[in-house]
Design a protein around this motif. Structure first.
Motif, PDB file in Angstrom:
ATOM      1  N   LYS A  19      22.190  45.560  46.782  1.00 35.76           N
ATOM      2  CA  LYS A  19      21.867  46.581  45.766  1.00 35.76           C
ATOM      3  C   LYS A  19      21.300  45.817  44.816  1.00 35.76           C
ATOM      4  O   LYS A  19      21.818  44.911  44.295  1.00 35.76           O
ATOM      5  N   PRO A  20      20.276  46.699  44.173  1.00 40.95           N
ATOM      6  CA  PRO A  20      19.509  46.132  42.776  1.00 40.95           C
ATOM      7  C   PRO A  20      20.587  46.105  41.850  1.00 40.95           C
ATOM      8  O   PRO A  20      21.317  46.841  41.577  1.00 40.95           O
ATOM      9  N   VAL A  21      20.751  44.928  40.804  1.00 42.47           N
ATOM     10  CA  VAL A  21      21.498  44.871  39.951  1.00 42.47           C
ATOM     11  C   VAL A  21      20.921  45.048  38.475  1.00 42.47           C
ATOM     12  O   VAL A  21      19.746  44.420  38.238  1.00 42.47           O
ATOM     13  N   ALA A  22      21.232  45.518  37.771  1.00 37.67           N
ATOM     14  CA  ALA A  22      20.414  45.838  36.350  1.00 37.67           C
ATOM     15  C   ALA A  22      20.822  44.593  35.530  1.00 37.67           C
ATOM     16  O   ALA A  22      21.748  43.975  35.599  1.00 37.67           O
ATOM     17  N   VAL A  23      19.648  44.091  35.146  1.00 41.08           N
ATOM     18  CA  VAL A  23      19.592  42.951  34.170  1.00 41.08           C
ATOM     19  C   VAL A  23      19.670  43.467  32.719  1.00 41.08           C
ATOM     20  O   VAL A  23      19.014  44.181  32.318  1.00 41.08           O
ATOM     21  N   THR A  24      20.952  42.888  32.325  1.00 44.02           N
ATOM     22  CA  THR A  24      21.083  43.065  30.890  1.00 44.02           C
ATOM     23  C   THR A  24      20.888  41.843  29.946  1.00 44.02           C
ATOM     24  O   THR A  24      21.778  41.209  29.548  1.00 44.02           O
ATOM     25  N   HIS A  25      19.780  41.368  29.959  1.00 45.55           N
ATOM     26  CA  HIS A  25      19.377  40.175  29.067  1.00 45.55           C
ATOM     27  C   HIS A  25      19.177  40.568  27.757  1.00 45.55           C
ATOM     28  O   HIS A  25      19.112  39.375  26.895  1.00 45.55           O
ATOM     29  N   ARG A  26      19.067  41.512  26.970  1.00 43.16           N
ATOM     30  CA  ARG A  26      18.809  41.894  25.714  1.00 43.16           C
ATOM     31  C   ARG A  26      20.096  42.000  25.192  1.00 43.16           C
ATOM     32  O   ARG A  26      20.965  42.710  25.616  1.00 43.16           O
ATOM     33  N   LYS A  27      19.990  41.684  23.798  1.00 43.57           N
ATOM     34  CA  LYS A  27      21.321  41.529  23.041  1.00 43.57           C
ATOM     35  C   LYS A  27      21.619  42.888  22.420  1.00 43.57           C
ATOM     36  O   LYS A  27      22.609  43.531  22.356  1.00 43.57           O
ATOM     37  N   ARG A  28      20.206  43.846  22.274  1.00 43.37           N
ATOM     38  CA  ARG A  28      20.291  45.143  21.986  1.00 43.37           C
ATOM     39  C   ARG A  28      19.372  45.856  22.520  1.00 43.37           C
ATOM     40  O   ARG A  28      18.157  45.286  22.911  1.00 43.37           O
ATOM     41  N   PRO A  29      19.543  47.070  22.976  1.00 38.78           N
ATOM     42  CA  PRO A  29      18.670  47.876  23.727  1.00 38.78           C
ATOM     43  C   PRO A  29      17.478  48.225  22.927  1.00 38.78           C
ATOM     44  O   PRO A  29      17.299  48.533  21.743  1.00 38.78           O
ATOM     45  N   MET A  30      16.106  48.313  23.491  1.00 35.80           N
ATOM     46  CA  MET A  30      15.034  48.651  23.025  1.00 35.80           C
ATOM     47  C   MET A  30      14.857  50.231  22.481  1.00 35.80           C
ATOM     48  O   MET A  30      15.636  50.937  23.084  1.00 35.80           O
ATOM     49  N   HIS A  31      14.132  50.520  21.522  1.00 35.41           N
ATOM     50  CA  HIS A  31      14.056  51.792  21.140  1.00 35.41           C
ATOM     51  C   HIS A  31      13.441  52.676  22.176  1.00 35.41           C
ATOM     52  O   HIS A  31      12.461  52.252  22.777  1.00 35.41           O
ATOM     53  N   GLU A  32      13.907  53.652  22.625  1.00 29.52           N
ATOM     54  CA  GLU A  32      13.452  54.603  23.405  1.00 29.52           C
ATOM     55  C   GLU A  32      12.294  55.401  22.963  1.00 29.52           C
ATOM     56  O   GLU A  32      12.618  56.179  21.818  1.00 29.52           O
ATOM     57  N   CYS A  33      11.107  55.202  23.354  1.00 29.77           N
ATOM     58  CA  CYS A  33      10.046  56.089  22.927  1.00 29.77           C
ATOM     59  C   CYS A  33      10.237  57.574  23.276  1.00 29.77           C
ATOM     60  O   CYS A  33      10.315  57.983  24.425  1.00 29.77           O
ATOM     61  N   PRO A  34       9.907  58.246  22.237  1.00 30.84           N
ATOM     62  CA  PRO A  34      10.121  60.057  22.426  1.00 30.84           C
ATOM     63  C   PRO A  34       8.934  60.312  23.451  1.00 30.84           C
ATOM     64  O   PRO A  34       7.630  59.399  23.506  1.00 30.84           O
ATOM     65  N   SER A  35       8.815  61.510  23.921  1.00 31.22           N
ATOM     66  CA  SER A  35       7.961  62.068  24.892  1.00 31.22           C
ATOM     67  C   SER A  35       6.720  62.502  24.224  1.00 31.22           C
ATOM     68  O   SER A  35       5.660  62.447  24.875  1.00 31.22           O
ATOM     69  N   LEU A  36       6.787  62.758  22.875  1.00 32.00           N
ATOM     70  CA  LEU A  36       5.625  63.207  22.177  1.00 32.00           C
ATOM     71  C   LEU A  36       5.733  62.377  21.001  1.00 32.00           C
ATOM     72  O   LEU A  36       6.625  62.275  20.186  1.00 32.00           O
ATOM     73  N   VAL A  37       4.586  61.529  20.700  1.00 28.57           N
ATOM     74  CA  VAL A  37       4.356  60.739  19.614  1.00 28.57           C
ATOM     75  C   VAL A  37       3.102  61.367  18.669  1.00 28.57           C
ATOM     76  O   VAL A  37       2.085  61.660  19.178  1.00 28.57           O
ATOM     77  N   VAL A  38       3.450  61.425  17.465  1.00 28.82           N
ATOM     78  CA  VAL A  38       2.437  61.947  16.383  1.00 28.82           C
ATOM     79  C   VAL A  38       1.935  60.928  15.434  1.00 28.82           C
ATOM     80  O   VAL A  38       2.877  60.404  14.903  1.00 28.82           O
ATOM     81  N   ASP A  39       0.786  60.947  15.343  1.00 26.58           N
ATOM     82  CA  ASP A  39      -0.034  60.014  14.437  1.00 26.58           C
ATOM     83  C   ASP A  39      -0.357  60.913  13.102  1.00 26.58           C
ATOM     84  O   ASP A  39      -1.610  61.621  13.298  1.00 26.58           O
ATOM     85  N   THR A  40       0.288  61.038  12.156  1.00 26.85           N
ATOM     86  CA  THR A  40       0.137  62.110  10.991  1.00 26.85           C
ATOM     87  C   THR A  40      -1.098  61.618  10.502  1.00 26.85           C
ATOM     88  O   THR A  40      -1.729  62.629   9.891  1.00 26.85           O
ATOM     89  N   GLU A  41      -1.504  60.288  10.199  1.00 27.36           N
ATOM     90  CA  GLU A  41      -2.582  59.905   9.376  1.00 27.36           C
ATOM     91  C   GLU A  41      -3.904  60.343   9.871  1.00 27.36           C
ATOM     92  O   GLU A  41      -4.544  60.542   9.311  1.00 27.36           O
ATOM     93  N   ASN A  42      -3.885  60.228  11.277  1.00 23.94           N
ATOM     94  CA  ASN A  42      -5.076  60.644  12.082  1.00 23.94           C
ATOM     95  C   ASN A  42      -5.296  61.847  12.769  1.00 23.94           C
ATOM     96  O   ASN A  42      -6.159  62.471  13.541  1.00 23.94           O
ATOM     97  N   ASP A  43      -4.010  62.808  12.499  1.00 22.20           N
ATOM     98  CA  ASP A  43      -3.917  64.112  13.119  1.00 22.20           C
ATOM     99  C   ASP A  43      -4.043  64.209  14.409  1.00 22.20           C
ATOM    100  O   ASP A  43      -4.939  64.880  15.249  1.00 22.20           O
TER     101      ASP A  43
END
Length: 154
Positions: A19-43
């Motif tokens: 069975k595949p095993v999850a590799v946890t080589h990171r000391k801290r998890p990466m930021h999960e990107c939101p499903s909607l990203v807004v660039d307010t400067e360029n609207d």
């Protein structure tokens, strides 16, 4: 009659599929990107799609420009991954500077096709580098498929 030089031993149990095993080589998890990203400067607003890949301190996703209905590749660098790491911050700034120089034609027309940087912005959690998405994948994908590349193909 001659005896064989080896002995066949039957397995006690059939092999179990690993069975595949999850590799946890990171000391801290990466930021999960939101499903909607807004660039307010360029609207502009972008809908995050599937994960394309990840590296040392960034993840790349498909992003759909909600205004123009086009798909871009977006590199997401969590601000937390840059905290107390001035070398990572310098590398990110250098990458942005090089992409902008190539996209703006500062180096002149080299005849080389380079993935263009469309937009750079940040929110409270991450930096976003949005680039043209290559329809046929990466150069590495092409090399895996063909095994050898001619210079024009590369």
């Amino acid at each position: 009659m001659l005896k064989p030089a080896y002995q066949v031993v039957p397995l006690a149990q059939p092999p179990v599929e690993a069975k595949p095993v999850a590799v946890t080589h990171r000391k801290r998890p990466m930021h999960e990107c939101p499903s909607l990203v807004v660039d307010t400067e360029n609207d502009a607003a972008y809908s995050r799609g599937s994960l394309l890949g990840e590296g040392g301190f960034a993840r790349c996703y498909d992003f759909v420009d909600m205004n123009q209905s086009r798909t871009l590749a977006g590199k997401v660098v969590a601000i937390a991954s840059l905290e107390n790491k001035p070398r990572h911050q310098e590398k990110l700034e250098s990458e942005i500077k090089i992409h902008r120089a190539l996209t703006d034609g500062i180096y002149g027309d080299t005849g080389v096709q380079v993935v263009s940087l469309e937009s750079v912005f940040r929110d409270n959690h991450a930096y976003y580098l949005l680039m043209h998405k290559c329809a046929h994948g990466t150069l590495g994908d092409l090399m895996d498929a063909r095994k050898r590349l001619t210079e024009p193909a590369a």
